[in-house]
Design a protein around this motif. Sequence first.
Motif, mmCIF file in Angstrom:
data_model
loop_
_atom_site.group_PDB
_atom_site.id
_atom_site.type_symbol
_atom_site.label_atom_id
_atom_site.label_comp_id
_atom_site.label_asym_id
_atom_site.label_seq_id
_atom_site.Cartn_x
_atom_site.Cartn_y
_atom_site.Cartn_z
ATOM 1 N N GLY A 1 0.884 -0.833 0.225
ATOM 2 C CA GLY A 1 0.202 -0.272 -0.098
ATOM 3 C C GLY A 1 1.131 1.497 -0.202
ATOM 4 N N VAL A 2 0.617 2.131 -0.851
ATOM 5 C CA VAL A 2 0.968 3.616 -1.079
ATOM 6 C C VAL A 2 0.249 4.619 -0.955
ATOM 7 C CG1 VAL A 2 2.318 5.087 -2.130
ATOM 8 C CG2 VAL A 2 2.965 2.595 -2.853
ATOM 9 N N GLU A 3 -0.162 5.211 -0.154
ATOM 10 C CA GLU A 3 -1.635 6.448 0.257
ATOM 11 C C GLU A 3 -0.663 7.766 -0.481
ATOM 12 O OE1 GLU A 3 -3.958 4.987 1.047
ATOM 13 O OE2 GLU A 3 -3.337 2.561 1.438
ATOM 14 N N GLY A 4 -1.573 8.998 -0.004
ATOM 15 C CA GLY A 4 -1.551 10.252 0.215
ATOM 16 C C GLY A 4 -1.802 10.706 -1.239
ATOM 17 N N GLY A 5 -1.895 11.720 -1.168
ATOM 18 C CA GLY A 5 -2.091 12.303 -2.459
ATOM 19 C C GLY A 5 -0.653 11.863 -3.905
ATOM 20 N N GLN A 6 0.111 11.969 -3.960
ATOM 21 C CA GLN A 6 1.069 11.684 -4.858
ATOM 22 C C GLN A 6 1.125 10.659 -5.313
ATOM 23 O OE1 GLN A 6 5.438 10.676 -3.639
ATOM 24 N NE2 GLN A 6 5.394 11.270 -5.560
ATOM 25 N N PHE A 7 0.149 9.450 -4.941
ATOM 26 C CA PHE A 7 -0.651 7.939 -5.068
ATOM 27 C C PHE A 7 -1.928 8.341 -5.546
ATOM 28 C CE2 PHE A 7 -3.113 4.068 -4.362
ATOM 29 C CZ PHE A 7 -1.655 3.258 -5.512
ATOM 30 N N ALA A 8 -2.964 8.879 -5.398
ATOM 31 C CA ALA A 8 -4.045 9.384 -5.821
ATOM 32 C C ALA A 8 -3.584 9.581 -7.395
ATOM 33 C CB ALA A 8 -4.922 10.011 -5.086
ATOM 34 N N ARG A 9 -2.915 10.929 -7.628
ATOM 35 C CA ARG A 9 -2.671 11.205 -8.325
ATOM 36 C C ARG A 9 -1.953 10.187 -10.057
ATOM 37 N NH1 ARG A 9 -0.628 15.606 -5.198
ATOM 38 N NH2 ARG A 9 0.963 15.062 -5.495
ATOM 39 N N LEU A 10 -1.272 9.498 -9.281
ATOM 40 C CA LEU A 10 -0.518 8.249 -9.801
ATOM 41 C C LEU A 10 -1.494 6.973 -10.522
ATOM 42 C CD1 LEU A 10 1.620 6.766 -10.871
ATOM 43 C CD2 LEU A 10 1.923 5.858 -8.628
ATOM 44 N N LYS A 11 -2.733 7.053 -9.460
ATOM 45 C CA LYS A 11 -3.564 5.804 -10.000
ATOM 46 C C LYS A 11 -4.724 6.988 -11.077
ATOM 47 C CE LYS A 11 -6.895 4.688 -6.616
ATOM 48 N NZ LYS A 11 -7.090 4.566 -5.464
ATOM 49 N N GLN A 12 -4.862 8.311 -11.441
ATOM 50 C CA GLN A 12 -5.375 8.917 -12.204
ATOM 51 C C GLN A 12 -4.822 8.987 -13.084
ATOM 52 O OE1 GLN A 12 -8.506 9.809 -11.810
ATOM 53 N NE2 GLN A 12 -8.470 10.692 -14.344
ATOM 54 N N GLU A 13 -3.596 8.525 -12.930
ATOM 55 C CA GLU A 13 -2.125 8.935 -14.406
ATOM 56 C C GLU A 13 -2.708 7.253 -15.145
ATOM 57 O OE1 GLU A 13 2.657 9.342 -15.667
ATOM 58 O OE2 GLU A 13 1.781 9.975 -13.772
ATOM 59 N N ILE A 14 -2.348 6.116 -13.898
ATOM 60 C CA ILE A 14 -2.669 4.717 -14.806
ATOM 61 C C ILE A 14 -3.492 4.732 -15.071
ATOM 62 C CG2 ILE A 14 -2.817 2.940 -14.027
ATOM 63 C CD1 ILE A 14 -0.725 2.925 -11.925
ATOM 64 N N ARG A 15 -4.729 5.509 -14.708
ATOM 65 C CA ARG A 15 -6.025 5.493 -15.415
ATOM 66 C C ARG A 15 -6.557 5.963 -16.891
ATOM 67 N NH1 ARG A 15 -10.549 3.817 -12.297
ATOM 68 N NH2 ARG A 15 -9.891 3.882 -10.130
ATOM 69 N N GLU A 16 -5.259 7.055 -17.323
ATOM 70 C CA GLU A 16 -5.806 7.529 -18.012
ATOM 71 C C GLU A 16 -5.223 7.125 -19.409
ATOM 72 O OE1 GLU A 16 -4.709 11.604 -17.105
ATOM 73 O OE2 GLU A 16 -6.741 12.148 -16.744
ATOM 74 N N LEU A 17 -3.583 5.833 -19.134
ATOM 75 C CA LEU A 17 -2.942 5.970 -19.670
ATOM 76 C C LEU A 17 -3.954 4.785 -20.479
ATOM 77 C CD1 LEU A 17 0.881 5.655 -17.684
ATOM 78 C CD2 LEU A 17 0.260 7.164 -19.937
ATOM 79 N N LEU A 18 -4.577 3.548 -19.906
ATOM 80 C CA LEU A 18 -4.467 2.613 -19.864
ATOM 81 C C LEU A 18 -6.428 2.802 -20.412
ATOM 82 C CD1 LEU A 18 -4.122 0.280 -17.246
ATOM 83 C CD2 LEU A 18 -3.073 0.592 -19.626
ATOM 84 N N ASP A 19 -7.069 4.072 -20.347
ATOM 85 C CA ASP A 19 -8.293 4.158 -20.748
ATOM 86 C C ASP A 19 -9.133 4.672 -22.057
ATOM 87 O OD1 ASP A 19 -10.572 5.127 -20.539
ATOM 88 O OD2 ASP A 19 -10.805 7.033 -19.616
ATOM 89 N N THR A 20 -8.915 3.070 -22.393
ATOM 90 C CA THR A 20 -9.156 3.126 -24.627
ATOM 91 C C THR A 20 -10.352 2.333 -24.397
ATOM 92 O OG1 THR A 20 -8.386 0.677 -23.909
ATOM 93 C CG2 THR A 20 -6.966 2.823 -24.506
#
Length: 200
Positions: free
Chosen positions: A49-68
């Motif tokens: 587990g990695v918590e905090g705002g930085q990880f929330a931003r990373l989750k969003q980036e991954i979603r955008e990269l894979l959002d096909t």
Amino acid sequence: MGFLDALFGRRKQIQPNLDDWFALPSAALELQAATGFTPTGRGAVCFTGVEGGQFARLKQEIRELLDTDTAEGGEPVEYSQDRYGYTWLQVEQPPDDLPGLVNDLHTINSTLQDHGWGPQLLCSLVGFTGAEDSDEAGRPLGLVYLYKRGTFYPFAPRQADRRDNALELRVQGALEHELPLEADLSRWYPLWNSPALSGP
């Protein structure tokens, strides 16, 4: 201590070669020929587990990269946490698009690594299932990639938290020239909680 904690180890870490993932589609053809198991289209990445705002931003980036799949309203990646507190990122592609699934898993691993969370990465798993016209029909099988070892191994769960060691060794024999396999069988950890093996 959870069973995946052993993946951290105290020895010198082997640098993973994530490009080994791209050998998986051809290895899957060998696996099908030898055992009849075929891809399910599901895969997952596990990390601490990695918590905090930085990880929330990373989750969003991954979603955008894979959002096909936004036109169909699909979610490119799903997040869950197992009973041991480990986080799983699950992705899904059509069963006949293993290269697409491999690309998604490679993207997730690379993105986490590039953002400095390589030490938190534990493993990734690609799901397979037994052919409908075989004795193994519907049975799950996973090919697991150990991030800190740079190796793959098979995991064949049975009911009641038991595993099929004979099938795992058959898979090892079928793939020994296709993928970098983990030689230390004590590191073939059971991944009972992987969402990529939890059914359709």
